[in-house]
Design a protein around this motif. Structure first.
Motif, PDB file in Angstrom:
ATOM      1  N   ASP A  52      -5.134  -7.943 100.772  1.00  0.00           N
ATOM      2  CA  ASP A  52      -4.778  -9.150 101.346  1.00  0.00           C
ATOM      3  C   ASP A  52      -3.461  -9.153 101.705  1.00  0.00           C
ATOM      4  N   VAL A  53      -2.502  -8.546 101.089  1.00  0.00           N
ATOM      5  CA  VAL A  53      -0.829  -8.816 101.210  1.00  0.00           C
ATOM      6  C   VAL A  53      -0.657  -7.182 101.059  1.00  0.00           C
ATOM      7  N   VAL A  54       0.640  -6.917 101.795  1.00  0.00           N
ATOM      8  CA  VAL A  54       1.452  -5.629 101.422  1.00  0.00           C
ATOM      9  C   VAL A  54       3.031  -6.162 101.347  1.00  0.00           C
ATOM     10  N   LEU A  55       3.457  -5.885 100.222  1.00  0.00           N
ATOM     11  CA  LEU A  55       4.886  -6.069  99.892  1.00  0.00           C
ATOM     12  C   LEU A  55       5.501  -4.517 100.373  1.00  0.00           C
ATOM     13  N   MET A  56       6.370  -4.717 101.589  1.00  0.00           N
ATOM     14  CA  MET A  56       6.845  -3.562 102.153  1.00  0.00           C
ATOM     15  C   MET A  56       8.424  -3.462 102.064  1.00  0.00           C
ATOM     16  N   ASP A  57       8.936  -2.464 101.608  1.00  0.00           N
ATOM     17  CA  ASP A  57      10.493  -2.192 101.696  1.00  0.00           C
ATOM     18  C   ASP A  57      10.973  -1.883 102.864  1.00  0.00           C
ATOM     19  N   ILE A  58      11.892  -1.785 103.327  1.00  0.00           N
ATOM     20  CA  ILE A  58      12.408  -1.742 104.622  1.00  0.00           C
ATOM     21  C   ILE A  58      13.248  -0.068 104.897  1.00  0.00           C
ATOM     22  N   ARG A  59      14.176   0.236 104.070  1.00  0.00           N
ATOM     23  CA  ARG A  59      14.679   1.308 104.278  1.00  0.00           C
ATOM     24  C   ARG A  59      14.125   2.448 103.063  1.00  0.00           C
ATOM     25  N   MET A  60      13.573   3.523 103.552  1.00  0.00           N
ATOM     26  CA  MET A  60      12.686   4.483 102.630  1.00  0.00           C
ATOM     27  C   MET A  60      12.808   5.743 103.489  1.00  0.00           C
ATOM     28  N   PRO A  61      12.531   6.832 102.524  1.00  0.00           N
ATOM     29  CA  PRO A  61      12.621   8.101 103.282  1.00  0.00           C
ATOM     30  C   PRO A  61      11.363   8.486 104.168  1.00  0.00           C
ATOM     31  N   GLY A  62      11.275   9.263 105.104  1.00  0.00           N
ATOM     32  CA  GLY A  62      10.371   9.182 105.954  1.00  0.00           C
ATOM     33  C   GLY A  62      10.015   7.921 106.791  1.00  0.00           C
ATOM     34  N   THR A  69       5.300  -1.390 109.354  1.00  0.00           N
ATOM     35  CA  THR A  69       4.603  -2.856 109.716  1.00  0.00           C
ATOM     36  C   THR A  69       4.205  -2.956 111.044  1.00  0.00           C
ATOM     37  N   ARG A  70       4.924  -2.098 111.968  1.00  0.00           N
ATOM     38  CA  ARG A  70       4.427  -2.047 113.467  1.00  0.00           C
ATOM     39  C   ARG A  70       3.285  -1.523 113.488  1.00  0.00           C
ATOM     40  N   ARG A  71       2.743  -0.418 112.659  1.00  0.00           N
ATOM     41  CA  ARG A  71       1.570   0.329 112.553  1.00  0.00           C
ATOM     42  C   ARG A  71       0.575  -0.318 112.273  1.00  0.00           C
ATOM     43  N   ILE A  72       0.807  -1.049 111.119  1.00  0.00           N
ATOM     44  CA  ILE A  72      -0.173  -1.915 110.617  1.00  0.00           C
ATOM     45  C   ILE A  72      -0.851  -3.073 111.576  1.00  0.00           C
ATOM     46  N   ARG A  73       0.400  -3.644 112.181  1.00  0.00           N
ATOM     47  CA  ARG A  73       0.018  -4.740 113.288  1.00  0.00           C
ATOM     48  C   ARG A  73      -0.684  -4.187 114.445  1.00  0.00           C
ATOM     49  N   GLY A  80      -6.517  -8.841 109.242  1.00  0.00           N
ATOM     50  CA  GLY A  80      -6.315  -9.741 108.203  1.00  0.00           C
ATOM     51  C   GLY A  80      -5.558  -9.482 107.191  1.00  0.00           C
ATOM     52  N   VAL A  81      -4.508  -8.280 107.197  1.00  0.00           N
ATOM     53  CA  VAL A  81      -3.732  -8.047 106.417  1.00  0.00           C
ATOM     54  C   VAL A  81      -2.280  -8.773 106.567  1.00  0.00           C
ATOM     55  N   ALA A  82      -1.739  -9.224 105.438  1.00  0.00           N
ATOM     56  CA  ALA A  82      -0.564  -9.854 105.884  1.00  0.00           C
ATOM     57  C   ALA A  82       0.670  -8.950 105.349  1.00  0.00           C
ATOM     58  N   ASP A 200      -1.540 -11.688 122.813  1.00  0.00           N
ATOM     59  CA  ASP A 200      -1.250 -10.243 122.387  1.00  0.00           C
ATOM     60  C   ASP A 200      -0.410 -10.243 121.064  1.00  0.00           C
ATOM     61  N   ALA A 201      -0.582 -11.026 120.096  1.00  0.00           N
ATOM     62  CA  ALA A 201       0.143 -11.133 119.066  1.00  0.00           C
ATOM     63  C   ALA A 201      -0.471 -10.154 117.987  1.00  0.00           C
ATOM     64  N   GLY A 202       0.146  -9.821 117.121  1.00  0.00           N
ATOM     65  CA  GLY A 202      -0.249  -8.973 115.988  1.00  0.00           C
ATOM     66  C   GLY A 202      -0.355  -9.554 114.690  1.00  0.00           C
ATOM     67  N   SER A 203       0.431 -10.769 114.590  1.00  0.00           N
ATOM     68  CA  SER A 203       0.205 -11.705 113.393  1.00  0.00           C
ATOM     69  C   SER A 203       0.661 -12.897 113.638  1.00  0.00           C
ATOM     70  N   ARG A 204       0.363 -13.913 112.686  1.00  0.00           N
ATOM     71  CA  ARG A 204       0.919 -15.163 112.844  1.00  0.00           C
ATOM     72  C   ARG A 204       2.306 -15.288 112.862  1.00  0.00           C
ATOM     73  N   ALA A 205       3.010 -14.579 112.119  1.00  0.00           N
ATOM     74  CA  ALA A 205       4.503 -14.470 112.433  1.00  0.00           C
ATOM     75  C   ALA A 205       4.777 -14.418 113.943  1.00  0.00           C
ATOM     76  N   ARG A 206       4.256 -13.534 114.370  1.00  0.00           N
ATOM     77  CA  ARG A 206       4.433 -13.250 116.029  1.00  0.00           C
ATOM     78  C   ARG A 206       3.998 -14.350 116.638  1.00  0.00           C
ATOM     79  N   LEU A 207       3.036 -14.932 116.500  1.00  0.00           N
ATOM     80  CA  LEU A 207       2.692 -16.324 117.096  1.00  0.00           C
ATOM     81  C   LEU A 207       3.867 -17.232 117.076  1.00  0.00           C
TER      82      LEU A 207
END
Length: 218
Positions: A52-62, A69-73, A80-82, A200-207
């Motif tokens: 239902d939800v992903v908690l995502m850090d920003i700066r990571m190796p790789g 996030t862009r790939r998920i969207r 349906g994944v937030a 052409d939005a990938g998420s509610r935040a983009r809307l």
């Protein structure tokens, strides 16, 4: 049960977040169903688990969190994944980059356990989430932006779809929109789905970002 995937390069951080999320506080239960230490692996886990939800850090190796996030969207099967960004970085490039990539919220790691659990539940219910400092930062950026010009894609919308988009821009969740517009929650979800496709939005935040950039949230 809210199913969560954690993506963070520090294993101790993941252990701590998992412990905070799964504590019994009387709210809707939260379960951590997958973990990853970098964004590419995180996307693979998300595709496998469909949380239902992903908690995502920003700066990571790789692969970093914004790219992940862009790939998920971009994956229609993961609509349906937030995605909630959870990081220590609060500079404009990270904040605006994450939101433009389609993140549904942005939290700093100094947030309280109660606020973190509430944010996960909000995201699972389709409500955008911003920590107070980040919200002020986004508002300041919006205030400094040029006078908005309507997105030409708004011409594709029906009058009702435009009403729903305006309500989203004002931070209303599906239940609130349904009550105010005298619709069922299922109908509101259908309108949101149509908006995601037409704009052409990938998420509610983009809307919400499209609505604000077109002046609908003012």
């Amino acid at each position: 049960m809210i199913r969560v995937v954690l993506v963070d390069d520090q294993s101790l951080v993941r252990v701590g977040i998992a412990a905070l999320l799964t504590g019994d506080d009387g709210g809707r239960p939260i379960a951590v169903v997958g973990e990853a230490s970098e964004g590419g692996d995180g996307v693979a886990v998300v595709r496998r688990e469909r949380p239902d939800v992903v908690l995502m850090d920003i700066r990571m190796p790789g692969t970093d969190g914004i790219t992940a996030t862009r790939r998920i969207r971009a994956d229609p099967d993961l609509g349906g994944v937030a995605v909630l960004i959870l990081t220590t970085f609060d500079t404009d490039p990270e904040v605006l980059g994450a939101l433009r990539a389609g993140a549904d919220g942005y939290l700093l790691k100094d947030t309280t356990p109660r606020r973190l659990r509430a944010a996960v539940r909000d995201a699972a219910e389709g409500r955008p989430v911003l920590s107070p400092d980040i919200a002020r930062q986004v508002m300041a950026h919006a205030a400094a932006a040029p006078v908005p010009e309507p997105d030409p894609r708004l011409g594709r919308l029906t009058a009702r779809e435009r009403e729903v988009l305006t309500a989203l821009a004002h931070g209303e969740d599906n239940a609130t929109i349904a009550r105010r517009l005298h619709l069922s929650p299922e109908t509101v979800r259908t309108y949101v789905s149509r908006l995601l496709t037409k704009l052409d939005a990938g998420s509610r935040a983009r809307l919400v970002a499209i609505a604000h950039s077109s002046g609908l949230g003012r």
